[in-house]
Design a protein around this motif. Structure first.
Motif, PDB file in Angstrom:
ATOM      1  N   SER A 309       0.835  -1.194   0.000  1.00 21.31           N
ATOM      2  CA  SER A 309       0.000   0.000   0.000  1.00 21.31           C
ATOM      3  C   SER A 309       0.877   1.255   0.000  1.00 21.31           C
ATOM      4  N   GLY A 310       0.210   2.396  -0.178  1.00 21.25           N
ATOM      5  CA  GLY A 310       0.946   3.662  -0.183  1.00 21.25           C
ATOM      6  C   GLY A 310       1.561   3.950  -1.538  1.00 21.25           C
ATOM      7  N   GLU A 311       2.597   4.812  -1.525  1.00 18.41           N
ATOM      8  CA  GLU A 311       3.261   5.189  -2.773  1.00 18.41           C
ATOM      9  C   GLU A 311       4.051   4.013  -3.318  1.00 18.41           C
ATOM     10  N   THR A 312       4.068   3.920  -4.653  1.00 18.97           N
ATOM     11  CA  THR A 312       4.783   2.837  -5.320  1.00 18.97           C
ATOM     12  C   THR A 312       6.096   3.373  -5.876  1.00 18.97           C
ATOM     13  N   VAL A 313       7.186   2.709  -5.535  1.00 20.44           N
ATOM     14  CA  VAL A 313       8.516   3.166  -5.936  1.00 20.44           C
ATOM     15  C   VAL A 313       8.786   2.754  -7.371  1.00 20.44           C
ATOM     16  N   GLU A 314       9.276   3.667  -8.107  1.00 22.21           N
ATOM     17  CA  GLU A 314       9.628   3.395  -9.501  1.00 22.21           C
ATOM     18  C   GLU A 314      10.621   2.233  -9.575  1.00 22.21           C
ATOM     19  N   GLY A 315      10.345   1.327 -10.522  1.00 19.59           N
ATOM     20  CA  GLY A 315      11.216   0.175 -10.711  1.00 19.59           C
ATOM     21  C   GLY A 315      10.797  -1.037  -9.906  1.00 19.59           C
ATOM     22  N   SER A 316       9.905  -0.850  -8.931  1.00 18.68           N
ATOM     23  CA  SER A 316       9.431  -1.994  -8.139  1.00 18.68           C
ATOM     24  C   SER A 316       8.211  -2.608  -8.821  1.00 18.68           C
ATOM     25  N   GLY A 346      -9.004 -11.018 -14.122  1.00  9.44           N
ATOM     26  CA  GLY A 346      -8.619 -11.848 -12.993  1.00  9.44           C
ATOM     27  C   GLY A 346      -8.673 -11.058 -11.700  1.00  9.44           C
ATOM     28  N   GLN A 347      -8.641 -11.765 -10.616  1.00 10.98           N
ATOM     29  CA  GLN A 347      -8.780 -11.112  -9.313  1.00 10.98           C
ATOM     30  C   GLN A 347      -7.549 -10.266  -8.974  1.00 10.98           C
ATOM     31  N   ASN A 348      -6.364 -10.646  -9.478  1.00  8.49           N
ATOM     32  CA  ASN A 348      -5.128  -9.915  -9.193  1.00  8.49           C
ATOM     33  C   ASN A 348      -4.544  -9.334 -10.478  1.00  8.49           C
ATOM     34  N   PHE A 349      -4.070  -8.099 -10.400  1.00 14.28           N
ATOM     35  CA  PHE A 349      -3.433  -7.412 -11.527  1.00 14.28           C
ATOM     36  C   PHE A 349      -2.034  -7.002 -11.067  1.00 14.28           C
ATOM     37  N   VAL A 350      -0.997  -7.636 -11.642  1.00  9.20           N
ATOM     38  CA  VAL A 350       0.384  -7.404 -11.221  1.00  9.20           C
ATOM     39  C   VAL A 350       1.069  -6.486 -12.240  1.00  9.20           C
ATOM     40  N   ILE A 351       1.662  -5.402 -11.729  1.00 10.45           N
ATOM     41  CA  ILE A 351       2.440  -4.482 -12.578  1.00 10.45           C
ATOM     42  C   ILE A 351       3.892  -4.586 -12.134  1.00 10.45           C
ATOM     43  N   SER A 352       4.734  -5.077 -13.021  1.00  9.45           N
ATOM     44  CA  SER A 352       6.165  -5.223 -12.727  1.00  9.45           C
ATOM     45  C   SER A 352       6.931  -4.024 -13.284  1.00  9.45           C
ATOM     46  N   ASN A 353       8.096  -3.726 -12.630  1.00  7.47           N
ATOM     47  CA  ASN A 353       8.951  -2.624 -13.080  1.00  7.47           C
ATOM     48  C   ASN A 353       8.125  -1.351 -13.306  1.00  7.47           C
ATOM     49  N   VAL A 354       7.533  -0.889 -12.225  1.00  2.00           N
ATOM     50  CA  VAL A 354       6.635   0.271 -12.297  1.00  2.00           C
ATOM     51  C   VAL A 354       7.387   1.509 -12.782  1.00  2.00           C
ATOM     52  N   ARG A 355       6.735   2.225 -13.692  1.00  2.00           N
ATOM     53  CA  ARG A 355       7.302   3.460 -14.245  1.00  2.00           C
ATOM     54  C   ARG A 355       6.338   4.615 -13.956  1.00  2.00           C
ATOM     55  N   PRO A 356       6.791   5.849 -14.106  1.00  2.59           N
ATOM     56  CA  PRO A 356       5.920   7.000 -13.802  1.00  2.59           C
ATOM     57  C   PRO A 356       4.609   6.991 -14.565  1.00  2.59           C
ATOM     58  N   GLU A 357       4.627   6.485 -15.807  1.00  2.00           N
ATOM     59  CA  GLU A 357       3.389   6.487 -16.588  1.00  2.00           C
ATOM     60  C   GLU A 357       2.338   5.520 -16.041  1.00  2.00           C
ATOM     61  N   HIS A 358       2.715   4.656 -15.100  1.00  2.00           N
ATOM     62  CA  HIS A 358       1.738   3.750 -14.475  1.00  2.00           C
ATOM     63  C   HIS A 358       0.882   4.457 -13.432  1.00  2.00           C
ATOM     64  N   SER A 359       1.248   5.671 -13.063  1.00  2.00           N
ATOM     65  CA  SER A 359       0.448   6.411 -12.087  1.00  2.00           C
ATOM     66  C   SER A 359      -0.963   6.631 -12.629  1.00  2.00           C
ATOM     67  N   GLY A 360      -1.970   6.633 -11.724  1.00  2.00           N
ATOM     68  CA  GLY A 360      -3.350   6.882 -12.120  1.00  2.00           C
ATOM     69  C   GLY A 360      -4.331   6.021 -11.343  1.00  2.00           C
ATOM     70  N   SER A 361      -5.619   6.140 -11.694  1.00  2.00           N
ATOM     71  CA  SER A 361      -6.683   5.374 -11.034  1.00  2.00           C
ATOM     72  C   SER A 361      -6.988   4.111 -11.825  1.00  2.00           C
ATOM     73  N   TYR A 362      -7.110   3.015 -11.109  1.00  2.00           N
ATOM     74  CA  TYR A 362      -7.452   1.729 -11.701  1.00  2.00           C
ATOM     75  C   TYR A 362      -8.780   1.251 -11.082  1.00  2.00           C
ATOM     76  N   ASP A 384      12.861   6.051  -6.408  1.00  2.00           N
ATOM     77  CA  ASP A 384      13.388   5.250  -5.302  1.00  2.00           C
ATOM     78  C   ASP A 384      14.151   6.162  -4.341  1.00  2.00           C
ATOM     79  N   PRO A 385      13.766   6.265  -3.072  1.00  2.00           N
ATOM     80  CA  PRO A 385      14.476   7.152  -2.123  1.00  2.00           C
ATOM     81  C   PRO A 385      15.923   6.763  -1.925  1.00  2.00           C
TER      82      PRO A 385
END
Length: 444
Positions: A309-316, A346-362, A384-385
């Protein structure tokens, strides 16, 4: 069987004819005013009449029997559809009898004798003969009950039962007892059937009494059971005396209904479960097989989560998960705000290697045959901090390493300047030298 409630009496019916003034021309006598008979048996209703003059003999055209009615002209029973094939007139010059076979309870009525004359008139006796038709019945009194048998008292009776009659008791089609007592004490097992008869009319036994048979259950409406609709479960069992019914859910001890019908005016998902009914009478009880009630309903509002949960780090990577209570089970489809095409199913939606363009509402849409529901989650992508920290550390190291080199360069050049008179341009070259030296060391 016929039971006479009043016998050996005469009831005159007088017919006066104009041709014979001030004289009684015809007299009709009923031998009974009330007759009680058993269903399926036969009865004979009789009357006699005396013709006192030859004029009356010429005037009487025919005679008939009818049922007392307030609707006008009496109807000859011989032509009545309800009596056709069951009635017979046995008439002679001084009397006439009505014989009715295969008696029914509907035959209970007031019967009257009618004379029709040649001049078109008819004369009906009054009040006539009252016939009551009743069935021979076995009354049951329960004394003791176990899981295998029931001890009861059986009494053979009817509303017009005669006295000093011999009774026959029948078990499963076979005569087991004959005597003057109208009651017996027996052990009744689930498959047993008992009936009684009067010896004089043994061909007309009472209906059998027996414990309830295996109940059957019907559901209305048939097919799929949908939430918020009216549903009726009906339990029925062949039994005599008629069975009483109780409904149970699962294996609970307390009934949910004590009627033959279990009615859900607006069935809910919580009503899903297994139900059974129990049919019981004084001779025993029987339980039906369980009936599974499966209530279908549209998906409830989905629960949508992002893990972690919370903010998603780029690349994760991040997993969006969706769950909704539904029957039948829901299917899941994922959409991103602004996109018409689904991103995943499907019940789960996995996004790998998250990039800035993945930001938004799903949004997750849960759907089954009864309907659909949707809910959204917002995804925020940040750098990534640890990268920021490493850059700060590197910059700090550069500064720390740069200071002594610069000092050294300045010290060295200062000596040369004092001896040769170097100007500002040379000082700048010293700073560039020092910087190049530090970066070379960092790179190494």
């Amino acid at each position: 069987m016929v039971c006479d409630c009043q016998c050996s009496l005469t009831f005159p019916f007088l017919l006066s004819v104009p041709e014979v003034q001030n004289s009684v021309a015809l007299q009709v006598n009923y031998t009974q005013t009330e007759i009680c008979a058993l269903e399926s048996g036969s009865v004979e209703i009789s009357c006699t009449y005396i013709k006192k003059t030859t004029i009356i003999k010429r005037l009487v055209k025919n005679t008939m029997w009818s049922i007392k009615s307030n609707e006008g002209t009496p109807v000859d029973l011989i032509s009545d559809p309800d009596y056709r094939g069951r009635t017979q007139y046995l008439c002679h010059p001084t009397g006439c009898s009505l014989r009715i076979a295969d008696l029914r309870e509907s035959d209970s009525a007031q019967y009257q004798f009618t004379i029709k004359t040649n001049n078109g008139r008819s004369y009906t006796s009054s009040p006539g003969v009252s016939l009551s038709v009743t069935a021979l019945q076995v009354k049951v009194k329960k004394l003791e009950y176990t899981n295998s048998y029931c001890k009861v008292e059986l009494r053979c009776q009817s509303s017009c039962q005669p006295k000093h009659q011999s009774y026959i008791w029948i078990k499963n089609g076979q005569e087991i007892l004959r005597g003057t007592s109208s009651s017996v004490f027996v052990l009744v097992y689930p498959a047993d059937k008992y009936s009684c008869a009067l010896e004089e009319y043994k061909e007309f036994p009472s209906p059998s009494v027996y414990a309830p048979q295996l109940p059957s259950v019907s559901i209305s409406p048939t097919g799929e059971i949908v939430e918020n609709r009216k549903v009726i479960l009906t339990c029925s069992s062949d039994a005599n005396p008629a069975a009483n019914y109780s409904w149970y859910k699962e294996d609970k001890q307390k009934p949910v209904s004590n009627e033959s019908q279990l009615i859900f005016s607006s069935i809910q998902a919580s009503d899903t479960g297994k139900y059974h009914c129990v049919a019981a009478n004084p001779l025993g009880r029987k339980r039906c097989q369980q009936k599974h009630i499966n209530v279908t309903y549209a998906p409830r509002l989905p629960l949508v989560l992002a893990i972690p949960s919370g903010e998603t780090v780029e690349g994760s990577s991040v997993t969006l998960t969706c769950s909704s209570d539904a029957n039948p089970g829901a299917t899941y489809t994922w959409y991103k705000e602004g996109d018409k095409s689904p991103k995943a199913s499907g019940q789960n939606f996995v996004i790998s290697n998250v990039r800035p363009e993945h930001s938004g509402s799903y949004s997750c849409v849960a759907q089954n045959t009864r309907g659909h529901q949707s809910f959204s989650v917002h995804l925020t992508v940040v750098k990534d901090p640890s990268v920021k920290i490493m850059n700060i550390i590197r910059l700090t190291l550069v500064v720390l390493m740069l200071i002594p080199v610069v000092v050294l360069c300045l010290w060295t050049r200062k000596g040369e300047t004092l001896s040769t008179g170097t100007g500002p341009i040379e000082a700048a070259e010293m700073m560039q030298c020092a910087s190049d030296s530090v970066y070379q060391n960092i790179s190494a």
